[in-house]
Write an enzyme that holds these catalytic residues in place. Structure first.
Site, PDB file in Angstrom:
ATOM      1  N   ARG A 100       0.847  -1.205   0.000  1.00  9.65           N
ATOM      2  CA  ARG A 100       0.000   0.000   0.000  1.00  9.65           C
ATOM      3  C   ARG A 100       0.878   1.248   0.000  1.00  9.65           C
ATOM      4  O   ARG A 100       0.624   2.210  -0.717  1.00  9.65           O
ATOM      5  CB  ARG A 100      -0.903   0.030   1.248  1.00  9.65           C
ATOM      6  N   ASP A 153      -6.913  -3.165   1.272  1.00  8.41           N
ATOM      7  CA  ASP A 153      -6.895  -1.908   2.023  1.00  8.41           C
ATOM      8  C   ASP A 153      -6.743  -2.170   3.514  1.00  8.41           C
ATOM      9  O   ASP A 153      -7.013  -3.265   3.992  1.00  8.41           O
ATOM     10  CB  ASP A 153      -8.211  -1.148   1.814  1.00  8.41           C
ATOM     11  N   GLU A 203     -10.021  -3.252   5.166  1.00  5.68           N
ATOM     12  CA  GLU A 203     -10.326  -4.637   4.779  1.00  5.68           C
ATOM     13  C   GLU A 203      -9.470  -5.595   5.601  1.00  5.68           C
ATOM     14  O   GLU A 203      -9.941  -6.629   6.072  1.00  5.68           O
ATOM     15  CB  GLU A 203      -9.942  -4.867   3.313  1.00  5.68           C
ATOM     16  N   GLU A 204      -8.198  -5.243   5.740  1.00  7.36           N
ATOM     17  CA  GLU A 204      -7.273  -6.093   6.487  1.00  7.36           C
ATOM     18  C   GLU A 204      -7.794  -6.281   7.914  1.00  7.36           C
ATOM     19  O   GLU A 204      -7.811  -7.390   8.440  1.00  7.36           O
ATOM     20  CB  GLU A 204      -5.869  -5.465   6.496  1.00  7.36           C
ATOM     21  N   GLY A 205      -8.257  -5.167   8.519  1.00 10.36           N
ATOM     22  CA  GLY A 205      -8.816  -5.234   9.863  1.00 10.36           C
ATOM     23  C   GLY A 205     -10.040  -6.129   9.908  1.00 10.36           C
ATOM     24  O   GLY A 205     -10.159  -6.998  10.776  1.00 10.36           O
TER      25      GLY A 205
END
Ligand SMILES: *[C@@H]1O[C@H](CO)[C@@H](O)[C@H](O)[C@H]1NC(C)=O
Ligand SMILES: *[C@@H]1O[C@H](CO)[C@@H](O)[C@H](O)[C@H]1NC(C)=O
Ligand SMILES: *[C@@H]1O[C@H](CO)[C@@H](O)[C@H](O)[C@H]1NC(C)=O
Ligand SMILES: *[C@@H]1O[C@H](CO)[C@@H](O)[C@H](O)[C@H]1NC(C)=O
Ligand SMILES: *[C@@H]1O[C@H](CO)[C@@H](O)[C@H](O)[C@H]1NC(C)=O
Ligand SMILES: *[C@@H]1O[C@H](CO)[C@@H](O)[C@H](O)[C@H]1NC(C)=O
Ligand SMILES: *[C@@H]1O[C@H](CO)[C@@H](O)[C@H](O)[C@H]1NC(C)=O
Ligand SMILES: *[C@@H]1O[C@H](CO)[C@@H](O)[C@H](O)[C@H]1NC(C)=O
Ligand SMILES: *[C@@H]1O[C@H](CO)[C@@H](O)[C@H](O)[C@H]1NC(C)=O
Ligand SMILES: *[C@@H]1O[C@H](CO)[C@@H](O)[C@H](O)[C@H]1NC(C)=O
Ligand SMILES: *[C@@H]1O[C@H](CO)[C@@H](O)[C@H](O)[C@H]1NC(C)=O
Ligand SMILES: *[C@@H]1O[C@H](CO)[C@@H](O)[C@H](O)[C@H]1NC(C)=O
Length: 488
Positions: A105, A144, A147-149
């Protein structure tokens, strides 16, 4: 007979076993996971197990800026190992997924062409593999931060059995979920379901429909607060606070150690930046001083705490009050493990953590240079890491002594590594049902419902009989009364 049945059982379950491969491209290394589950339980009731994992590379793929082809090359060895785990007859039907996180990112932010070239290189490697790779843009991509979270939260709750494996009780009383705390090399995430009365601002909320329940999840990803980038920012801060002097005291490093780093390896965009062109050729020498109090003061300067923003964690980022149990994994786990805190249990009091960190931070280099299973570079950075973690959790997220009791530090549950990979796989393969799959009501639940039904039936028959008896008696009484009235 029983033997035949169990052999049959094993054969049948092998017939229906399904596999998939997920590649976690983090900022500091790449890791492969092979998952397996029973195909006939696809819609949520499956218990996904980790069949194997493979440590691919000591570098993140984002470090191959000058030679993108090597990014794909770095996956080859683990691809071969995954092919050895999955039976040849299953390989073509087993999908492979790749998610790149904060390292990529950040690279995309500063050099989009290089990030594209690297993604192309890893996609080529996956399409050359024996696995199912039909949609490159959805199966291999940069995910993102939020999203990862969310995927981390889904993974943890899925693996911990908080949804999906429904028994009758779970069907009626939806289980409370566990919050997820992830600490990577470049970013860190906090994700949980706040108390019922909280309405989340849209930019911090992810609405997830899973197994017939809606979860309004708070999630935030702090870029440049992962361990590697935070440490780089810390060193950059020390350099600037010392007016670019080349000889610098580092209160978070052990006394007796000198670590030398040049300008370009410290001031790396986008997390660190310097306008000082005259300093570009310098090498800075950091001498440790084992000074926990100064270390704490300096580390806290990497965070913006704003008293005028009462429901904020830090950097003016909104955060509702903590709620429920939390699981801290990846970097958080490695720090407490290196401090020997997880020897007996995944939970320990806050003051135990703070004492261990303080004690470690006072030790000179000759006492920490040969710790078992801790490399020299890790030993030099461990005090900083512990201080960073303490600032993040206690001052940032607001884990006080009481809240800390609901926090556990874990690496694995049921043999599966905690991270975002399972949630990413379930989501990308569309196997996270929004509804409870109705056809999968299990026998126990069916029997319970049947018993309830019979119970209600008997009750209502009893009630009808009872009320008819009462009515008859009333009638009899009425006629007796009316007959006596009638006699007046
Ligand atoms: C799982 O759910 C999807 C959509 O909800 C459906 O199309 C599919 O047939 C289901 N699979 C099984 C094995 O029940
Ligand atoms: C990226 O590539 C495009 C064309 O492929 C080119 O026009 C552009 O200058 C490149 N950007 C950088 C920063 O190299
Ligand atoms: C790939 O997946 C994405 C997202 O699911 C979808 O929008 C796109 O149409 C798919 N592409 C192909 C070629 O199937
Ligand atoms: C850096 O420079 C500023 C002003 O130029 C001075 O006030 C400060 O004391 C200096 N700091 C160090 C550590 O030398
Ligand atoms: C700075 O250090 C890095 C890593 O040690 C090295 O690869 C690089 O060549 C050095 N750069 C300069 C300008 O010395
Ligand atoms: C840095 O080193 C390069 C190559 O040795 C030289 O050309 C350049 O002038 C130096 N820059 C500074 C600011 O000293
Ligand atoms: C830039 O770095 C030089 C050392 O190379 C230092 O003397 C100077 O004070 C620095 N300038 C600023 C604005 O920090
Ligand atoms: C602190 O928070 C207040 C209220 O949210 C905001 O107006 C102010 O700009 C913040 N201060 C800083 C330094 O960010
Ligand atoms: C952790 O335990 C090991 C072995 O018991 C010991 O050698 C090491 O010094 C301990 N580490 C710390 C940080 O106390
Ligand atoms: C070091 O790691 C090895 C292998 O993972 C393990 O067996 C051993 O117990 C560890 N030692 C300590 C002191 O943690
Ligand atoms: C200091 O620590 C580094 C690891 O960061 C190690 O490579 C180096 O050898 C140590 N230096 C001294 C002088 O002990
Ligand atoms: C910790 O925080 C909770 C809620 O944020 C609060 O109710 C509690 O009183 C605090 N406990 C301590 C010991 O400060």
């Amino acid at each position: 007979m029983r033997c035949v049945v169990s052999v049959l059982d094993v054969c049948v379950s092998h017939l229906f076993l399904q596999y998939s491969v997920v590649v976690d491209c983090g900022s500091s290394h790449t890791q492969f996971y092979v998952y397996k589950w029973e195909a006939d339980k696809e819609n949520g009731t499956a218990i996904i197990t980790e069949a194997s994992s493979c440590y691919a590379d000591d570098h993140g793929i984002s470090t191959y800026v000058n030679n993108p082809d090597l990014a794909g090359e770095s996956l080859k060895e683990c691809l071969t190992k995954a092919e050895a785990v999955i039976p040849p007859s299953k390989q073509a039907s087993s999908p492979i997924y790749l998610g790149a996180t904060a390292g990529m990112r950040l690279l995309r932010d500063v050099d989009v062409n290089s990030s594209r070239a690297i993604m192309q290189s890893v996609r080529n490697a996956l399409s050359d593999s024996a696995f199912r790779f039909v949609n490159a843009t959805s199966q291999a991509r940069i995910i993102d931060g939020d999203e990862e979270g969310a995927y981390g939260w889904i993974s943890v709750n899925y693996i911990a059995g908080k949804f999906g494996h429904f028994s009758p009780l779970e069907y009626f009383f939806q289980q409370s979920t566990v919050g997820a705390l992830d600490l990577g090399g470049a970013s860190t995430q906090i994700t949980y379901v706040p108390a019922n009365d909280v309405t989340l601002p849209a930019e911090y909320s992810k609405k997830l429909m899973l197994y017939g329940a809606e979860y309004d999840v708070y999630t935030h990803s702090f870029s440049c607060y992962g361990l590697k980038e935070a440490h780089r920012r810390f060193l950059a801060h020390l350099v600037q606070a010392n007016n670019y002097s080349t000889s610098i005291v580092n209160p978070c490093a052990p006394s007796g150690n000198v670590t030398s780093l040049n300008f370009t390896s410290i001031f790396k965009a986008p997390c660190c930046h310097s306008d000082n062109t005259t300093a570009k050729n310098l090498t800075f020498h950091f001498s440790g001083s084992s000074d926990p109090d100064k270390c704490q003061t300096q580390v806290e300067q990497l965070f913006l705490f704003n008293k005028s923003c009462p429901s904020c964690s830090f950097n003016n980022v909104y955060q509702p009050a903590l709620n429920g149990e939390f699981m801290a994994f990846s970097g958080f786990y490695y720090i407490v493990k290196d401090l020997n805190l997880t020897v007996n249990s995944a939970k320990f009091p806050l003051d135990e953590f703070e004492n261990a960190a303080k004690q470690y931070c006072q030790k000179p280099w000759n006492e920490v240079s040969h710790l078992p299973n801790v490399s020299a570079a890790q030993a030099v950075q461990l005090c900083f890491n512990a201080q960073h973690m303490s600032t993040l959790l206690v001052k940032g997220y607001d884990f006080n002594e009481t809240q800390w009791e609901s926090l556990s530090f874990q690496d694995k549950i049921e043999g599966a590594d905690l991270g975002w990979t399972v949630g990413f796989m379930l989501n990308t393969s569309n196997s996270l049902p929004a509804e409870y799959p109705r056809q999968r009501i299990n026998t126990a639940l069916f029997v319970l419902l049947l018993l309830l039904f019979i119970g209600f039936l008997l009750l209502s028959i009893g009630f009808i009989l009872h009320s008819r008896r009462v009515a008859r008696r009333n009638n009899a009484e009425y006629s007796r009364l009316s007959s006596s009235y009638g006699s007046i």
